[in-house]
Design a protein around this motif. Structure first.
Motif, PDB file in Angstrom:
ATOM      1  N   ARG A 234       9.342   7.254  14.332  1.00  0.00           N
ATOM      2  CA  ARG A 234       9.362   7.239  12.864  1.00  0.00           C
ATOM      3  C   ARG A 234       9.966   5.940  12.346  1.00  0.00           C
ATOM      4  O   ARG A 234       9.433   5.319  11.417  1.00  0.00           O
ATOM      5  CB  ARG A 234      10.169   8.430  12.335  1.00  0.00           C
ATOM      6  CG  ARG A 234       9.585   9.794  12.650  1.00  0.00           C
ATOM      7  CD  ARG A 234      10.328  10.883  11.877  1.00  0.00           C
ATOM      8  NE  ARG A 234       9.934  12.208  12.309  1.00  0.00           N
ATOM      9  CZ  ARG A 234      10.567  12.932  13.202  1.00  0.00           C
ATOM     10  NH1 ARG A 234      11.680  12.472  13.777  1.00  0.00           N
ATOM     11  NH2 ARG A 234      10.140  14.138  13.543  1.00  0.00           N
ATOM     12  N   LEU A 237       7.659   2.903  12.842  1.00  0.00           N
ATOM     13  CA  LEU A 237       6.561   2.903  11.882  1.00  0.00           C
ATOM     14  C   LEU A 237       7.062   2.523  10.489  1.00  0.00           C
ATOM     15  O   LEU A 237       6.370   1.810   9.748  1.00  0.00           O
ATOM     16  CB  LEU A 237       5.869   4.272  11.873  1.00  0.00           C
ATOM     17  CG  LEU A 237       5.104   4.604  13.164  1.00  0.00           C
ATOM     18  CD1 LEU A 237       4.589   6.035  13.138  1.00  0.00           C
ATOM     19  CD2 LEU A 237       3.950   3.631  13.382  1.00  0.00           C
ATOM     20  N   GLU A 238       8.251   2.965  10.141  1.00  0.00           N
ATOM     21  CA  GLU A 238       8.833   2.564   8.860  1.00  0.00           C
ATOM     22  C   GLU A 238       9.128   1.062   8.836  1.00  0.00           C
ATOM     23  O   GLU A 238       8.964   0.389   7.811  1.00  0.00           O
ATOM     24  CB  GLU A 238      10.127   3.346   8.599  1.00  0.00           C
ATOM     25  CG  GLU A 238       9.920   4.820   8.315  1.00  0.00           C
ATOM     26  CD  GLU A 238      11.226   5.598   8.328  1.00  0.00           C
ATOM     27  OE1 GLU A 238      12.290   4.970   8.579  1.00  0.00           O
ATOM     28  OE2 GLU A 238      11.186   6.822   8.111  1.00  0.00           O
ATOM     29  N   PRO A 246       0.627  -4.933   9.857  1.00  0.00           N
ATOM     30  CA  PRO A 246       0.749  -4.036  11.014  1.00  0.00           C
ATOM     31  C   PRO A 246      -0.030  -4.582  12.210  1.00  0.00           C
ATOM     32  O   PRO A 246      -1.110  -5.157  12.046  1.00  0.00           O
ATOM     33  CB  PRO A 246       0.120  -2.724  10.513  1.00  0.00           C
ATOM     34  CG  PRO A 246       0.177  -2.805   9.032  1.00  0.00           C
ATOM     35  CD  PRO A 246       0.005  -4.257   8.694  1.00  0.00           C
ATOM     36  N   ALA A 269       0.208   7.060   9.280  1.00  0.00           N
ATOM     37  CA  ALA A 269       0.543   5.694   8.859  1.00  0.00           C
ATOM     38  C   ALA A 269      -0.682   4.980   8.304  1.00  0.00           C
ATOM     39  O   ALA A 269      -0.561   4.110   7.418  1.00  0.00           O
ATOM     40  CB  ALA A 269       1.138   4.917  10.024  1.00  0.00           C
ATOM     41  N   HIS A 271      -2.833   2.785   9.580  1.00  0.00           N
ATOM     42  CA  HIS A 271      -3.112   1.386   9.896  1.00  0.00           C
ATOM     43  C   HIS A 271      -4.171   1.212  10.980  1.00  0.00           C
ATOM     44  O   HIS A 271      -4.638   0.091  11.198  1.00  0.00           O
ATOM     45  CB  HIS A 271      -1.832   0.688  10.358  1.00  0.00           C
ATOM     46  CG  HIS A 271      -0.715   0.748   9.370  1.00  0.00           C
ATOM     47  ND1 HIS A 271      -0.850   0.324   8.067  1.00  0.00           N
ATOM     48  CD2 HIS A 271       0.568   1.187   9.492  1.00  0.00           C
ATOM     49  CE1 HIS A 271       0.308   0.491   7.420  1.00  0.00           C
ATOM     50  NE2 HIS A 271       1.174   1.017   8.266  1.00  0.00           N
TER      51      HIS A 271
END
Length: 296
Positions: A234, A237-238, A246, A269, A271
Motif C-alpha cells: 500500500r 503504491l501511495e 508510474p 491503482a 496504472h
C-alpha cells in the motif's frame, strides 16, 4: 567424536543430532556445514566421505553444529547463500535469499525484454530499474548482471543491509546505485521504468509462529508487513506520486494467500493494463506483476 571417525560418519551423526534438536532439513544442514568446515564442495565433498575426519577441524565442527542446533540458519553460519547461480554474502543484517525470488527476477527480465526489446526506453533513454528492500542485494545485483544495459538502483532502510549489498555488488562486479531510505523515498524524482520489490509481507501477529530459524534470527524489519502483511505494498503504491510517472513494469513478491489482494491493489491503482500472477514451484501464487504495454 572420536578422531578416527570418517567424514561420512560425521555426517550421519550430525544429521541425527540436528534432527533431535528440531532443525529444519538436518541432512542438508549437516552437509553444508561439513563443506564449510572442511573447505570442500561438490564432487570433492563426496570423494572425501570415506576419509578420516581431520582432527584439526574437530573444534570448528563442534562449534558450527552447536550454533545450528540452537536454531541459527546455516547461511548465517557459513556467511553465504547461492542465488541465481552466484554466491552472495549473507549476515544477520539481511534476509536470506530464497529460491522462489529467482522466479521474480526471471519474470522481470522476461517482461522487461518484451516491453523494451531494444534494451532502451522510448527515445533511447537508459532504462532504470529500482529494487525496493535491497537486503543482500540479490535482486538488484542479479538484474544488473543479467541486463547490463539497464541502470539498476536499490534502496533499503537498513544501513547494515546496504553495506552487505554493496559488498555483494563489488564481489560480482555489478554496477548498482544503492540508496538509504524508506521504500521509494530515496528515489523521489527519479524516472523509473521498472519497480521490483520483495518487501516484508508477514502479518505481525504471525511472526511468533514462524520457524525459529526465521523468527529468532532473520531481521524483523525484513519480515513484518503490518497487521495483514500488506502495508508495504500500500505504501509503495501511495509513494508512486514521488516519481515523475508510474513505472510501466512493477513486480512484487508476496506471501502465501496474498496474490489476490496484491493484484487487487495494483488493479485499483489503475496504472497498468495487465496484471500477472506468477506461481512458485509448489503452485503457490508468489509474485504479482503490473504491466503497461503502451509506450511512454
Amino acid at each position: 567424536m572420536p578422531d578416527v571417525q570418517s567424514i561420512r560418519e560425521a555426517f550421519v551423526e550430525a544429521s541425527s543430532f540436528l534432527s533431535l534438536h528440531g532443525c529444519h532439513e538436518p541432512q542438508r544442514s549437516a552437509q553444508l556445514l561439513l563443506e564449510h568446515v572442511l573447505g570442500v564442495s561438490g564432487a570433492a565433498y563426496y570423494m572425501a566421505l570415506a576419509d578420516p575426519f581431520p582432527a584439526g577441524r574437530k573444534e570448528a565442527w563442534e562449534a558450527v553444529l552447536t550454533r545450528r542446533a540452537a536454531g541459527e540458519p546455516v547461511q548465517y553460519i557459513t556467511g553465504e547463500q547461492e542465488f541465481y547461480g552466484r554466491v552472495f554474502e549473507v549476515t544477520p543484517e539481511v534476509l536470506i535469499p530464497r529460491p522462489e525470488t529467482e522466479l521474480l527476477v526471471e519474470a522481470v527480465l522476461k517482461y522487461g525484454g518484451e516491453l523494451w526489446p531494444s534494451g532502451r526506453a522510448d527515445g533511447g533513454r537508459l532504462l532504470t530499474a529500482v529494487d525496493i528492500g535491497a537486503g543482500s542485494g540479490a535482486i538488484g545485483v542479479t538484474l544488473a548482471l543479467e541486463a547490463p544495459a539497464w541502470r539498476v538502483c536499490a534502496g533499503d532502510i537498513s544501513p547494515g543491509a546496504l553495506l552487505v549489498a554493496g559488498r555483494n555488488a563489488s564481489r560480482h562486479g555489478a554496477a548498482v546505485d544503492f540508496r538509504l531510505g524508506d521504500l521509494l523515498e530515496p528515489f523521489a524524482g527519479l524516472t523509473t521504468d521498472i519497480l521490483v520489490s520483495n518487501p516484508p509481507y508477514i502479518p505481525g501477529g504471525d511472526i511468533a509462529g514462524l520457524q525459529r530459524e526465521v523468527r529468532d534470527h532473520e531481521p524483523r524489519t525484513a519480515l513484518d508487513g503490518g497487521a495483514d502483511g500488506l502495508d508495504p505494498y500500500r505504501r509503495m503504491l501511495e509513494q508512486l506520486r514521488l516519481l515523475p510517472a508510474p513505472p510501466r513494469l512493477v513486480g512484487f513478491e508476496l506471501g502465501q494467500g496474498q496474490a489476490g489482494e496484491v493484484a487487487a491493489l495494483l488493479e485499483a491503482a489503475g496504472h497498468w493494463d495487465e496484471i500477472v500472477t506468477v506461481d512458485d514451484l509448489a503452485g503457490i501464487g508468489r509474485h504479482v506483476l503490473g504491466i503497461r504495454r503502451q509506450g511512454e
